[in-house]
Design an enzyme around this catalytic site. Structure first.
Site, PDB file in Angstrom:
ATOM      1  CG  ASP A 243      -1.996  -1.033   1.154  1.00 10.79           C
ATOM      2  OD1 ASP A 243      -2.030  -1.745   0.123  1.00 10.79           O
ATOM      3  OD2 ASP A 243      -2.789  -1.141   2.094  1.00 10.79           O
ATOM      4  CB  ALA A 244       3.931   2.084   1.892  1.00  8.64           C
TER       5      ALA A 244
ATOM      6  CG  ASP B 109      -0.809   5.043  -0.102  1.00  4.62           C
ATOM      7  OD1 ASP B 109      -1.711   4.767  -0.918  1.00  4.62           O
ATOM      8  OD2 ASP B 109      -0.868   4.797   1.106  1.00  4.62           O
TER       9      ASP B 109
ATOM     10  CB  SER C   8     -36.884  -6.319 -15.234  1.00  3.33           C
ATOM     11  OG  SER C   8     -37.641  -7.359 -14.984  1.00  3.33           O
ATOM     12  CG  LEU C   9     -32.712 -10.457 -16.267  1.00  2.00           C
ATOM     13  CD1 LEU C   9     -31.606 -11.012 -15.376  1.00  2.00           C
ATOM     14  CD2 LEU C   9     -32.455 -10.820 -17.720  1.00  2.00           C
TER      15      LEU C   9
ATOM     16  CD  GLU D  54     -22.910 -12.886 -16.816  1.00  4.18           C
ATOM     17  OE1 GLU D  54     -22.320 -11.919 -16.313  1.00  4.18           O
ATOM     18  OE2 GLU D  54     -23.802 -12.783 -17.664  1.00  4.18           O
TER      19      GLU D  54
ATOM     20  CE  LYS E 217     -31.883 -11.426 -11.241  1.00  7.13           C
ATOM     21  NZ  LYS E 217     -31.964 -10.382 -10.226  1.00  7.13           N
TER      22      LYS E 217
ATOM     23  CG  ASP F 249     -29.546  -9.115  -4.164  1.00  6.13           C
ATOM     24  OD1 ASP F 249     -30.250  -8.365  -4.869  1.00  6.13           O
ATOM     25  OD2 ASP F 249     -29.936  -9.611  -3.105  1.00  6.13           O
TER      26      ASP F 249
ATOM     27  CD  GLU G 260     -26.936  -5.658 -10.272  1.00  2.38           C
ATOM     28  OE1 GLU G 260     -27.139  -5.423 -11.494  1.00  2.38           O
ATOM     29  OE2 GLU G 260     -27.847  -5.867  -9.460  1.00  2.38           O
TER      30      GLU G 260
ATOM     31  CE1 TYR H 231     -16.891  -9.644  -9.761  1.00  2.00           C
ATOM     32  CE2 TYR H 231     -17.925  -8.246  -8.099  1.00  2.00           C
ATOM     33  CZ  TYR H 231     -16.967  -9.184  -8.458  1.00  2.00           C
ATOM     34  OH  TYR H 231     -16.086  -9.648  -7.523  1.00  2.00           O
TER      35      TYR H 231
ATOM     36  CE  LYS I   4     -27.053 -11.614 -19.108  1.00  2.00           C
ATOM     37  NZ  LYS I   4     -25.905 -10.832 -18.643  1.00  2.00           N
TER      38      LYS I   4
ATOM     39  CE  LYS J 141     -34.710 -13.010  -8.971  1.00  2.00           C
ATOM     40  NZ  LYS J 141     -35.759 -12.179  -8.441  1.00  2.00           N
TER      41      LYS J 141
ATOM     42  CB  CYS K 229     -23.728  -1.891  32.101  1.00  2.00           C
ATOM     43  SG  CYS K 229     -22.565  -3.001  31.311  1.00  2.00           S
TER      44      CYS K 229
ATOM     45  CB  CYS L  72     -19.774  -2.679  34.782  1.00  2.00           C
ATOM     46  SG  CYS L  72     -20.525  -1.297  33.919  1.00  2.00           S
TER      47      CYS L  72
ATOM     48  CB  CYS M 211     -21.966   0.257  29.300  1.00  2.00           C
ATOM     49  SG  CYS M 211     -20.876   0.362  30.719  1.00  2.00           S
TER      50      CYS M 211
ATOM     51  CB  CYS N 107     -17.726  -1.470  31.140  1.00  2.00           C
ATOM     52  SG  CYS N 107     -18.818  -2.865  30.853  1.00  2.00           S
TER      53      CYS N 107
END
Ligand code: AMP
Ligand code: ZN
Length: 672
Positions: free
Chosen positions: A35-36, A39, A84-85, A115, A117, A119, A180, A230, A296, A320, A412, A415, A430, A435
């Site tokens: 990551d460094a 960056d 829609s499908l 593929e 589906k 959501d 999606e 995707y 498809k 589904k 709590c 405690c 709390c 605690c």
């Protein structure tokens, strides 16, 4: 504005490298740099673009987040409707679909692409000349909302694609990608944790969270939500530029879009049925939620022959999965105290089997959710288990005859402290810093690098200290002695002594760190500093009303209320007294500006100094009007190095920055 050719070339090299790393990281999930390092590349590019404004370009990786929050979204008409499908729920439904395909086309053979589906929320992305120009939600299917600024922040969406690959695949430079936006299960869990800590609203499921994040007016929020995209469809001039759907998926992947990792081309409906069953069985192991499989017709020509109904294509169908649900009895509703002190109600069930797993309880999240569901002890509820995620209650199906409402306890359960609820927040907490439910977490926070900086007080030691009853709140640390520490597992005399020294040193760190270390809600390092500067003394802060607290610049009513709440808790008052007896300094060192000798000068420290702590050295610099920065650049005035310097020293050498060893630094401090 003219830009030197060398800079243009450098920028384009950097952009290319960053794009490659983004693809490896966000699309392939297989980063090749840390990551460094990533960056560093990004910062280099940002610096270069800042220096030469003529280099600016909307498709630069630095431009993912830009743009201020908006007033509202524009409505944009889709070039072709986003339909829609049709749904199918059984193998027979799939066979019917297959039969229709054959009957309508008169073909004996049809290949299918299968593929997941996803959501989530469907999006249309428009590219012109290979660069992303617009992102639009599905909306009502005919027109959607222009969410371009938000869409740009999603890292798995390429801001531009490789022209050479477009050419090779014979895809025009102006095209549309549909797909999606989703949030992974992991991203969703993290988001809800964050929301809980901030007292914000919980999201019911990843789909709502993803849809919400795309449709907020502030792109910064979208950027913070770890969304994924995707791709599943490619158009150019309103139709598929390729002969097959499978070619489109392969092409999209080559253009560095994410596509369903499980997609397949299958040559019979029986194989499709098998695929649906196999994916259904491992649905819970997928990193994201799916609600089915999309099937498809592969060949574009066949798709065109089949055409569309008014609602959906005839060449595709969604299979589904049955919901994984069951009804059961709520035997009890109890609360548990989380590590941040939040009280979470949970339902205890009459054990019930849901898709092969025995479910005995489920979280109800918070009181609002209990009220929304209207659930009481003794009711019969519908429970859903979505994949492997924790089961949740969908609704009450039958109220119990002797039903009993759940009441949030006043004290709590761990405690006994009084439970607090902040105005406008759903969570009950709390707030006793000592605690037991929060003890370990509170100790680790207290000892943290940016808090009291007690190096060596890690998780293993904290676990032992708490379990052996040696420490129950941060103030107990100041009563530890060498013998008792040395008796801990895996603790040599030498490290015990070091820990004692560290604890001792922390006494003198001063108010700003102490405030932060106490772990009040919403009080980060910066707020700690502001409060310390303004009040100068912990006792003054403890005595201040919320109103008085808001006199501090940047401290809003929410923060002020949390601070007041903290000090109103008797257990915390006791903790403060114990810390005082432990010799912890309650006052702030005001860094007086002695003179402005170092005005305009910046210092970077690397390695460890023998006679000063980093903080002290920094205070010295600041007291003469200088600035301490963390990374070396050409504009750095001095690099001060101690033992074991890091790469900053090498960088300083290459850039020709003035180097000071500790003696030279001391001399500079002393010289008038
Ligand atoms: P529905 O909303 O249930 O009618 O299903 C249609 C929606 O499924 C489309 O608008 C897409 O948002 C979504 N969808 C999810 N995954 C896919 C996929 N792999 N191919 C096509 N559509 C998909
Ligand atoms: Zn408690």
């Amino acid at each position: 504005m003219t830009v030197p050719q060398s800079a243009t070339k450098k920028a384009s090299l950097l952009r290319e490298r960053i794009r490659k790393h983004e693809h490896q990281y966000y699309v392939l999930d297989d980063p090749s740099v840390t990551d460094a390092e990533f960056d560093a590349l990004m910062n280099e590019l940002k610096a270069l673009e800042a220096k030469h404004p003529g280099l600016a370009s909307a498709d630069s990786p630095t431009q993912r987040v830009g743009g201020a929050p908006r007033e509202g979204f524009d409505t944009v008409r889709h070039r072709r409707p986003m339909l829609s499908l049709d749904n199918s729920f059984s193998d027979d439904d799939l066979r019917d679909f297959d039969r229709r395909v054959h009957e309508l086309t008169g073909r004996e053979k049809a290949d299918y692409v299968v593929e997941h589906k996803f959501d989530g929320l469907s999006l249309s992305l428009l590219y012109e000349n290979g660069a992303l120009v617009r992102g639009v939600t599905r909306g009502d299917g005919t027109s959607g909302e222009d969410v371009t600024a938000n869409v740009r922040t999603i890292r798995s969406i390429p801001l531009r694609v490789d022209a050479a690959i477009l050419k090779k695949l014979r895809i025009p430079h102006d095209f549309e990608v549909r797909g999606e936006v989703i949030m992974t299960r992991q991203g969703f869990v993290i988001l809800n944790q964050q929301q809980e800590e901030l007292g914000g609203k919980r999201f019911a499921n990843p789909r709502n969270a993803a849809a919400g994040a795309v449709r907020v007016l502030d792109p910064e929020i979208t950027a913070s939500r770890r969304l994924d995209f995707y791709a599943y469809q490619l158009f150019s001039a309103g139709r598929s530029p390729l002969k097959r759907n499978s070619e489109a998926l392969a092409g999209l992947a080559a253009l560095q879009f994410k596509v369903c990792p499980a997609w397949k081309r299958l040559d019979s409906i029986n194989k499709v049925i098998q695929f649906c069953a196999a994916q259904g069985a491992r649905r819970g192991d997928l990193p994201y939620e799916i609600d089915g499989i999309v099937i498809k017709v592969d060949e574009t020509a066949l798709q065109e022959e089949l055409g569309y109904t008014s609602k959906a294509p005839r060449w595709a169908i969604a299979y589904k999965y049955p919901a994984q649900q069951a009804t059961t009895l709520v035997r009890d509703i109890f609360v548990s105290v989380g590590r941040t002190g939040v009280l979470t109600p949970a339902a205890l069930f009459e054990p019930v089997q849901i898709s092969g797993v025995t479910v005995v309880k489920s979280t109800l999240h918070n009181l609002d959710e209990v009220e929304r569901l209207g659930v009481q002890i003794g009711d019969t509820v519908l429970v859903e288990r979505a994949g492997e995620v924790i089961p949740h209650v969908l609704k009450v199906v039958k109220e119990g005859r002797d039903r009993r409402p759940f009441v949030m306890p006043k004290n709590c359960p761990e405690c006994g402290s009084k439970i607090h609820k902040a105005e406008g927040e759903v969570a009950y907490r709390c707030v006793n810093a000592a605690c037991p439910a929060k003890r370990k977490e509170a100790l680790l926070h207290f000892a943290g690098r940016h808090a009291m900086n007690i190096d060596g007080l890690g998780e293993k030691i904290v676990d032992q200290l708490v379990e052996k009853g040696m420490v129950s709140d941060p103030a107990d640390l100041y009563a530890l002695n060498l013998e008792s520490l040395a008796a801990l597992d895996r603790m040599a005399e030498k490290s015990a002594q070091n820990l004692i020294d560290e604890i001792d040193a922390s006494r003198k760190l001063g108010l700003a760190r102490l405030i932060y270390a106490l772990g009040m809600r919403f009080v980060g390092e910066r707020t700690g500093q502001l409060l310390a500067e303004h009040f100068g003394d912990l006792d003054k802060i403890a005595a201040a009303s919320a109103e008085k607290l808001t006199e501090v610049g940047e401290v809003g009513p929410k923060v002020a209320a949390a601070v007041e709440e903290f000090f109103s808790e008797p257990a915390n008052r006791k903790l403060i007294e114990k810390l005082r007896r432990g010799g912890v300094k309650f006052t702030a060192d005001r860094t007086e500006q002695k003179d402005a000798r170092f005005a305009g000068k910046s210092f970077v420290f690397t390695g460890s100094l023998a006679r000063h702590s980093r903080e002290e050295a920094a205070e010295h610099v600041k007291s003469h009007g200088g600035k301490v920065v963390s990374s070396v650049s050409k504009t750095t005035s001095y690099v001060v190095f101690g033992a074991d310097p890091g790469s900053k020293l090498d960088k300083a050498k290459t850039l020709g920055v003035t180097l000071l060893d500790e003696a030279a630094f001391d001399k500079l401090l002393r010289s008038p």
